[in-house]
Write a protein that holds these residues in place. Structure first.
Motif, PDB file in Angstrom:
ATOM      1  N   ASN A 282       0.805  -1.216   0.000  1.00 19.19           N
ATOM      2  CA  ASN A 282       0.000   0.000   0.000  1.00 19.19           C
ATOM      3  C   ASN A 282       0.844   1.275   0.000  1.00 19.19           C
ATOM      4  OD1 ASN A 282       1.067  -0.109   2.533  1.00 19.19           O
ATOM      5  ND2 ASN A 282      -0.849   0.085   3.639  1.00 19.19           N
ATOM      6  N   GLY A 283       2.109   1.172  -0.300  1.00 18.35           N
ATOM      7  CA  GLY A 283       2.966   2.351  -0.330  1.00 18.35           C
ATOM      8  C   GLY A 283       3.735   2.572   0.956  1.00 18.35           C
ATOM      9  N   TRP A 284       3.301   1.963   2.023  1.00 12.99           N
ATOM     10  CA  TRP A 284       3.972   2.147   3.306  1.00 12.99           C
ATOM     11  C   TRP A 284       4.998   1.051   3.573  1.00 12.99           C
ATOM     12  CZ3 TRP A 284       3.329   6.047   6.902  1.00 12.99           C
ATOM     13  CH2 TRP A 284       2.340   6.984   6.598  1.00 12.99           C
ATOM     14  N   GLY A 285       5.003   0.012   2.783  1.00 15.95           N
ATOM     15  CA  GLY A 285       5.893  -1.118   3.023  1.00 15.95           C
ATOM     16  C   GLY A 285       7.357  -0.726   3.059  1.00 15.95           C
TER      17      GLY A 285
ATOM     18  N   ARG B  97       9.966  -0.944   6.272  1.00 13.41           N
ATOM     19  CA  ARG B  97      11.226  -1.690   6.195  1.00 13.41           C
ATOM     20  C   ARG B  97      12.418  -0.800   6.519  1.00 13.41           C
ATOM     21  NH1 ARG B  97       8.223  -3.974   1.879  1.00 13.41           N
ATOM     22  NH2 ARG B  97       7.729  -6.131   2.366  1.00 13.41           N
ATOM     23  N   LEU B  98      12.404   0.428   6.015  1.00 15.31           N
ATOM     24  CA  LEU B  98      13.498   1.362   6.312  1.00 15.31           C
ATOM     25  C   LEU B  98      13.540   1.712   7.797  1.00 15.31           C
ATOM     26  CD1 LEU B  98      13.282   3.706   3.212  1.00 15.31           C
ATOM     27  CD2 LEU B  98      15.137   2.118   3.778  1.00 15.31           C
ATOM     28  N   PHE B  99      12.369   1.840   8.422  1.00 15.88           N
ATOM     29  CA  PHE B  99      12.333   2.121   9.863  1.00 15.88           C
ATOM     30  C   PHE B  99      12.969   0.978  10.649  1.00 15.88           C
ATOM     31  CE2 PHE B  99      10.314   1.792  14.033  1.00 15.88           C
ATOM     32  CZ  PHE B  99      10.611   3.045  14.553  1.00 15.88           C
ATOM     33  N   LEU B 100      12.615  -0.248  10.277  1.00 20.52           N
ATOM     34  CA  LEU B 100      13.170  -1.395  10.985  1.00 20.52           C
ATOM     35  C   LEU B 100      14.674  -1.513  10.770  1.00 20.52           C
ATOM     36  CD1 LEU B 100      10.359  -4.019  10.496  1.00 20.52           C
ATOM     37  CD2 LEU B 100      10.940  -2.765  12.557  1.00 20.52           C
TER      38      LEU B 100
ATOM     39  N   SER C 156      12.000   8.849   2.263  1.00 23.76           N
ATOM     40  CA  SER C 156      11.083   8.010   1.485  1.00 23.76           C
ATOM     41  C   SER C 156       9.649   8.529   1.642  1.00 23.76           C
ATOM     42  CB  SER C 156      11.192   6.547   1.908  1.00 23.76           C
ATOM     43  OG  SER C 156      10.651   6.371   3.183  1.00 23.76           O
ATOM     44  N   ILE C 157       8.831   8.178   0.680  1.00 23.18           N
ATOM     45  CA  ILE C 157       7.440   8.632   0.652  1.00 23.18           C
ATOM     46  C   ILE C 157       6.644   7.859   1.688  1.00 23.18           C
ATOM     47  CG2 ILE C 157       5.369   8.840  -0.796  1.00 23.18           C
ATOM     48  CD1 ILE C 157       7.616  10.631  -1.752  1.00 23.18           C
TER      49      ILE C 157
END
Length: 169
Positions: A19-22, A26-29, A84-85
């Motif tokens: 949905n665009g947040w994936g 992942r970058l946060f983790l 990132s978006i």
């Protein structure tokens, strides 16, 4: 913390986040995982440095240098996360990471200067000691979501069935 962030990183790869947040998740983790590794190597290096042998000091230096490399990688991951978006602002450092972002580079460079042992990035990561393996202290409890309340049913709302709180005309 390293194990928990690693588990989170491994498990999110199996989720369909289209949905665009994936990518953002992942970058946060990755960012938090790198921060946890930096902290773990820093404290491990301090403990190893308490030893009385030359070998323990050499391993401590390698751990502190690995902590410095992971800290740099976490900063890059933070920048990637924020750019990132959807875009977000980079939060100011606070808490333990504020402390560690000051201490890790200073202690790592001080130890290298004392021992006159310059390392390349590849050598640092190859010579970094293995972190001790501690058992995970927290295990999640099984949880069942409650059933969906009738107010979430769109048809009920459209038919006026849930308008019992409205004043009658």
């Amino acid at each position: 913390m390293v194990k928990y962030w690693q588990q989170a990183r491994d498990n999110i790869m199996n989720l369909p986040l289209a949905n665009g947040w994936g990518k953002k998740h992942r970058l946060f983790l990755k960012w938090k995982y790198m921060e946890a590794k930096a902290a773990a190597y820093y404290y491990h290096g301090l403990i190893l440095d308490e030893g009385n042998t030359e070998k323990s000091h050499a391993i401590a230096i390698a751990a502190l240098q690995a902590a410095d490399e992971y800290l740099k990688e976490s900063k890059r991951a933070c920048e990637a996360f924020n750019s990132s978006i959807p875009l977000s602002r980079s939060p100011p450092l606070w808490g333990s990471m504020k402390y560690l972002s000051e201490k890790i580079p200073k202690d790592a460079s001080r130890k290298v200067r004392i021992n006159r042992d310059p390392y390349s990035h590849e050598k640092i990561m190859k010579t970094a000691p293995i972190l001790p393996d501690f058992a995970l202290a927290l295990k999640p409890d099984e949880y069942q979501l409650p059933p969906v309340h009738a107010s979430w049913n769109e048809e009920s709302i459209n038919n006026g069935q849930l308008d019992s709180n409205k004043p009658k005309e």
